[in-house]
Design a protein around this motif. Sequence first.
Motif, PDB file in Angstrom:
ATOM      1  N   ILE A 177      -6.332   1.159   7.127  1.00 28.88           N
ATOM      2  CA  ILE A 177      -6.596   0.109   6.141  1.00 28.88           C
ATOM      3  C   ILE A 177      -6.100  -1.212   6.694  1.00 28.88           C
ATOM      4  O   ILE A 177      -6.738  -2.253   6.543  1.00 28.88           O
ATOM      5  CB  ILE A 177      -5.902   0.430   4.804  1.00 28.88           C
ATOM      6  CG1 ILE A 177      -6.656   1.533   4.081  1.00 28.88           C
ATOM      7  CG2 ILE A 177      -5.835  -0.818   3.928  1.00 28.88           C
ATOM      8  CD1 ILE A 177      -6.201   1.739   2.656  1.00 28.88           C
ATOM      9  N   LYS A 226      -2.507   8.705  -2.637  1.00 24.67           N
ATOM     10  CA  LYS A 226      -3.658   8.912  -1.753  1.00 24.67           C
ATOM     11  C   LYS A 226      -4.958   8.497  -2.423  1.00 24.67           C
ATOM     12  O   LYS A 226      -5.810   7.851  -1.836  1.00 24.67           O
ATOM     13  CB  LYS A 226      -3.742  10.383  -1.339  1.00 24.67           C
ATOM     14  CG  LYS A 226      -3.053  10.692  -0.028  1.00 24.67           C
ATOM     15  CD  LYS A 226      -3.245  12.156   0.347  1.00 24.67           C
ATOM     16  CE  LYS A 226      -2.446  12.502   1.590  1.00 24.67           C
ATOM     17  NZ  LYS A 226      -2.411  13.958   1.847  1.00 24.67           N
ATOM     18  N   GLU A 271      -5.436   6.443  -4.854  1.00 25.01           N
ATOM     19  CA  GLU A 271      -5.522   5.001  -5.041  1.00 25.01           C
ATOM     20  C   GLU A 271      -5.858   4.295  -3.730  1.00 25.01           C
ATOM     21  O   GLU A 271      -6.611   3.326  -3.700  1.00 25.01           O
ATOM     22  CB  GLU A 271      -4.203   4.468  -5.621  1.00 25.01           C
ATOM     23  CG  GLU A 271      -4.004   4.862  -7.081  1.00 25.01           C
ATOM     24  CD  GLU A 271      -2.584   4.620  -7.554  1.00 25.01           C
ATOM     25  OE1 GLU A 271      -2.388   4.459  -8.754  1.00 25.01           O
ATOM     26  OE2 GLU A 271      -1.673   4.604  -6.706  1.00 25.01           O
ATOM     27  N   ILE A 272      -5.282   4.809  -2.670  1.00 30.33           N
ATOM     28  CA  ILE A 272      -5.585   4.238  -1.357  1.00 30.33           C
ATOM     29  C   ILE A 272      -7.067   4.401  -1.039  1.00 30.33           C
ATOM     30  O   ILE A 272      -7.697   3.525  -0.450  1.00 30.33           O
ATOM     31  CB  ILE A 272      -4.708   4.902  -0.275  1.00 30.33           C
ATOM     32  CG1 ILE A 272      -3.277   4.384  -0.413  1.00 30.33           C
ATOM     33  CG2 ILE A 272      -5.253   4.628   1.111  1.00 30.33           C
ATOM     34  CD1 ILE A 272      -2.324   4.956   0.597  1.00 30.33           C
ATOM     35  N   ILE A 290      -5.256  -4.205  -5.745  1.00 31.36           N
ATOM     36  CA  ILE A 290      -4.089  -3.334  -5.613  1.00 31.36           C
ATOM     37  C   ILE A 290      -3.141  -3.520  -6.798  1.00 31.36           C
ATOM     38  O   ILE A 290      -2.582  -2.558  -7.328  1.00 31.36           O
ATOM     39  CB  ILE A 290      -3.356  -3.626  -4.289  1.00 31.36           C
ATOM     40  CG1 ILE A 290      -4.238  -3.226  -3.099  1.00 31.36           C
ATOM     41  CG2 ILE A 290      -2.030  -2.889  -4.232  1.00 31.36           C
ATOM     42  CD1 ILE A 290      -3.644  -3.564  -1.760  1.00 31.36           C
ATOM     43  N   ILE A 298      -2.910   4.896   6.316  1.00 29.86           N
ATOM     44  CA  ILE A 298      -2.768   3.533   5.826  1.00 29.86           C
ATOM     45  C   ILE A 298      -2.981   2.516   6.939  1.00 29.86           C
ATOM     46  O   ILE A 298      -3.512   1.434   6.727  1.00 29.86           O
ATOM     47  CB  ILE A 298      -1.375   3.351   5.199  1.00 29.86           C
ATOM     48  CG1 ILE A 298      -1.252   4.234   3.956  1.00 29.86           C
ATOM     49  CG2 ILE A 298      -1.134   1.915   4.812  1.00 29.86           C
ATOM     50  CD1 ILE A 298       0.095   4.122   3.288  1.00 29.86           C
ATOM     51  N   LEU A 347       0.812  -1.208   0.000  1.00 30.08           N
ATOM     52  CA  LEU A 347       0.000   0.000   0.000  1.00 30.08           C
ATOM     53  C   LEU A 347       0.848   1.261   0.000  1.00 30.08           C
ATOM     54  O   LEU A 347       0.463   2.268  -0.588  1.00 30.08           O
ATOM     55  CB  LEU A 347      -0.925   0.007   1.229  1.00 30.08           C
ATOM     56  CG  LEU A 347      -2.196  -0.828   1.115  1.00 30.08           C
ATOM     57  CD1 LEU A 347      -2.904  -0.886   2.444  1.00 30.08           C
ATOM     58  CD2 LEU A 347      -3.109  -0.230   0.061  1.00 30.08           C
ATOM     59  N   SER A 348       1.982   1.201   0.635  1.00 32.90           N
ATOM     60  CA  SER A 348       2.775   2.417   0.811  1.00 32.90           C
ATOM     61  C   SER A 348       3.321   2.955  -0.505  1.00 32.90           C
ATOM     62  O   SER A 348       3.846   4.060  -0.553  1.00 32.90           O
ATOM     63  CB  SER A 348       3.916   2.145   1.793  1.00 32.90           C
ATOM     64  OG  SER A 348       4.495   0.889   1.547  1.00 32.90           O
ATOM     65  N   LYS A 375      -9.777   1.580  -0.099  1.00 30.91           N
ATOM     66  CA  LYS A 375     -10.679   1.688   1.054  1.00 30.91           C
ATOM     67  C   LYS A 375     -12.114   1.362   0.666  1.00 30.91           C
ATOM     68  O   LYS A 375     -12.807   0.598   1.340  1.00 30.91           O
ATOM     69  CB  LYS A 375     -10.619   3.112   1.630  1.00 30.91           C
ATOM     70  CG  LYS A 375      -9.460   3.370   2.562  1.00 30.91           C
ATOM     71  CD  LYS A 375      -9.616   4.758   3.183  1.00 30.91           C
ATOM     72  CE  LYS A 375      -8.385   5.150   3.955  1.00 30.91           C
ATOM     73  NZ  LYS A 375      -8.473   6.542   4.449  1.00 30.91           N
TER      74      LYS A 375
END
Lengths: 113, 113
Positions: free
Chosen positions: B84, A93, A95-96, B103, B81, A88-89, A100
Amino acid sequence: MSQYHLGNYIAKQRTHKNLSIRKLAQLANVSHTEIARIESGERKHPSPLVLKNIAHVLGCNFLEMMRIAGYLEDDHHTESISSIFADLSTLTKEEIEEVKKFIKRLRHKHDQN
Amino acid sequence: MSQYHLGNYIAKQRTHKNLSIRKLAQLANVSHTEIARIESGERKHPSPLVLKNIAHVLGCNFLEMMRIAGYLEDDHHTESISSIFADLSTLTKEEIEEVKKFIKRLRHKHDQN
DNA sequence: TAATATTGTTGCTTATCGGTTACACCTATG
DNA sequence: CATAGGTGTAACCGATAAGCAACAATATTA
């Protein structure tokens, strides 16, 4: 109480942020005495609700705190999750946010059973 | 107590496995009265340690149980994050795989720009 | 130096968690 | 029918979580 415990972890995070026990207590909406007892190790099993507030103010990972408190089990399941955490990192933003929403939909479907 | 709560979730899992309250209690090393109180909703905040034992016997996701119990962060604070991370913990293996694929697709699209 | 504020800690109190025991109800077996 | 076992719940009680007020010790400021 000479061993490393949840209290040491919280105390380190707190002092690193230059907060007094009372100031943290005020921000987390928890009594300062309770935080003092947690940090000293006198409080054996603080409520997860209390820990949630503290973690939020300190800006540290709540589940990490729960794990140190001995409330979580570190099994294979959580391991595969942490690999996602690493993935995820690398995302933006926006895309995160999509991730979610995707998770939220999954969970919604999940809760109907 | 007419709302869906942790007790309903546990009761459903238990009856689905054809276990009585007393039998579950015995296997989880928890008093049967405590389980009865949790299922009825009388017990507001059962210990995570108790829930861990129950989840283990019922073979259901412990973090999912923690989330239903209200111990994990909800969507109001899911800005980082790490939130999440918490959300993911409540999903099954299969669902997590879906998230992984999601992802992966995101990143693929990401790399094309 | 004296007055004040702030630090973390220590009783005291209330509420809740959680176990043991006892209860009332139902089901099965003699 | 009667006795045995199993079901969930209620009464009781010790242990502890957590807040409030007071405390001694230190830091700050006049």
